[in-house]
Structure formats: C-alpha cells, structure tokens
Design a protein around this motif. Structure first.
Motif, short mmCIF file in Angstrom:
data_model
loop_
_atom_site.label_atom_id
_atom_site.label_comp_id
_atom_site.label_asym_id
_atom_site.label_seq_id
_atom_site.Cartn_x
_atom_site.Cartn_y
_atom_site.Cartn_z
N GLU A 172 -11.32 1.81 -12.75
CA GLU A 172 -10.12 1.92 -13.79
C GLU A 172 -8.90 1.86 -13.38
O GLU A 172 -8.14 1.50 -14.07
N LEU A 173 -8.43 2.21 -11.94
CA LEU A 173 -7.01 1.96 -11.37
C LEU A 173 -6.66 0.35 -11.42
O LEU A 173 -5.85 -0.03 -11.82
N CYS A 174 -7.88 -0.39 -10.76
CA CYS A 174 -7.76 -1.73 -10.51
C CYS A 174 -7.63 -2.30 -12.22
O CYS A 174 -6.57 -3.33 -12.15
N PHE A 221 -9.21 4.67 4.53
CA PHE A 221 -8.64 3.50 4.14
C PHE A 221 -7.94 3.41 2.84
O PHE A 221 -7.05 3.14 2.34
N SER A 222 -9.31 3.82 1.75
CA SER A 222 -8.96 3.89 0.60
C SER A 222 -7.73 4.86 0.05
O SER A 222 -6.99 4.53 -0.74
N LYS A 223 -7.68 5.70 0.72
CA LYS A 223 -6.65 6.81 0.41
C LYS A 223 -5.36 6.17 0.59
O LYS A 223 -4.27 6.42 0.04
N GLU A 244 -0.20 3.32 -0.68
CA GLU A 244 0.42 2.15 -0.71
C GLU A 244 0.81 1.62 -2.22
O GLU A 244 2.00 1.20 -2.70
N LEU A 245 -0.15 1.83 -3.11
CA LEU A 245 -0.23 1.36 -4.71
C LEU A 245 0.94 2.18 -5.20
O LEU A 245 1.69 1.62 -5.94
N LYS A 246 0.73 3.64 -5.09
CA LYS A 246 1.72 4.34 -5.71
C LYS A 246 3.33 4.21 -5.27
O LYS A 246 4.04 3.96 -6.13
N SER A 247 3.53 3.82 -3.95
CA SER A 247 4.78 3.15 -3.50
C SER A 247 5.05 1.87 -4.36
O SER A 247 6.23 1.64 -4.86
N MET A 304 -2.43 8.10 -12.66
CA MET A 304 -3.93 7.63 -12.27
C MET A 304 -4.02 7.43 -10.89
O MET A 304 -5.21 7.57 -10.16
N THR A 305 -2.93 6.94 -10.15
CA THR A 305 -3.24 6.89 -8.71
C THR A 305 -3.37 8.02 -7.84
O THR A 305 -4.03 7.95 -7.27
N GLU A 306 -2.53 9.03 -8.24
CA GLU A 306 -2.72 10.35 -7.98
C GLU A 306 -3.98 10.99 -8.08
O GLU A 306 -4.37 11.43 -7.19
N HIS A 307 -4.43 10.63 -9.29
CA HIS A 307 -5.86 11.30 -9.57
C HIS A 307 -7.00 10.58 -8.55
O HIS A 307 -7.97 11.16 -8.08
#
Length: 134
Positions: A18-20, A71-73, A78-81, A103-106
C-alpha cells in the motif's frame, strides 16, 4: 498465528505494498513525478521495503528473515526522509505529506512489531505452523 505459505499473506507485506502504491500515486498526481532524481530514490526505497520482506520470507529461518526485515525498516526511514525533502521542495501538498508520513510510520511500526514477534517465537522459515517441540 496460522500457517503462512506465501509472503503475499503477511500483513507487513500488504502494508508495504500500500505504501508503494501511495508513492506511485504521488508520482502521478503531484509535481514529485517531475523530479526524476527524487522520484528514482523514492521508488527504490519503497520497493526495497516490499522486496526485503518477500526475500526474507523466502530465506531459511527467522534469523535471516529478521535481518531482511531490518533492511525494510531502514528503507522506511529512508523513504520518510525523502517525503520530508519532497515537502520542503514543495513537490507535495500538506495533506499528501501528512498522509505519507503517517503511512510510512505505520509500516515501520508494523515491521518492528513483526520483528519482535519473530525474536520471541520458535518458528523457523516459512513453516509458521511447525513450531519446534520444547
């Protein structure tokens, strides 16, 4: 937890997908889609979240799976930044920015909770219903 035979059935993988999809939606509906450097970075980061969950699931045990979840975390962070950078460059709206961060934090929290679960169970590999006998 019952038996899980496919990575597609993992809640953490579904959330990362969903994030993607959100990232792709932002590419199509905002100025972010025109910033190719940032777009490429975000596409790699969001894809890495999904792909590492899938690859870790396919590994031999929960220690390796845990490493891939780590690695996913990292990719979530990275995506949040990158969302911060997108907002600072005024490529996404306040509303899109807040939704993306949430959504990224979730996703990051769900991965962390799943890592905790793996550390504290005796499950191994893909056989989520075959627990080791005590």
């Amino acid at each position: 937890m019952g038996r899980i035979d496919r990575f597609e059935d993992l809640e953490v993988w579904k959330i990362s997908r969903e994030l993607c999809q959100l990232v792709e939606h932002l590419f199509q509906t905002t100025e972010l889609g025109n910033n190719y450097a940032l777009r490429n970075q975000m596409e790699r980061s969001s894809g890495s979240i999904m792909d590492n969950i899938a690859e870790g699931f396919g590994r031999g045990g929960n220690k390796e799976f845990h490493n891939f979840l780590s690695f996913s975390k990292g990719s979530c962070t990275e995506l949040k930044s990158q969302f911060y950078r997108s907002f600072d460059k005024k490529l996404i709206s306040d509303e899109d920015y807040m939704k993306a961060l949430e959504m990224t934090e979730h996703c990051n929290n769900k991965i962390g909770a799943f890592m905790y679960y793996l550390r504290n169970t005796k499950i191994r590999g893909q056989k989520f219903n075959n627990r080791e006998k005590e």
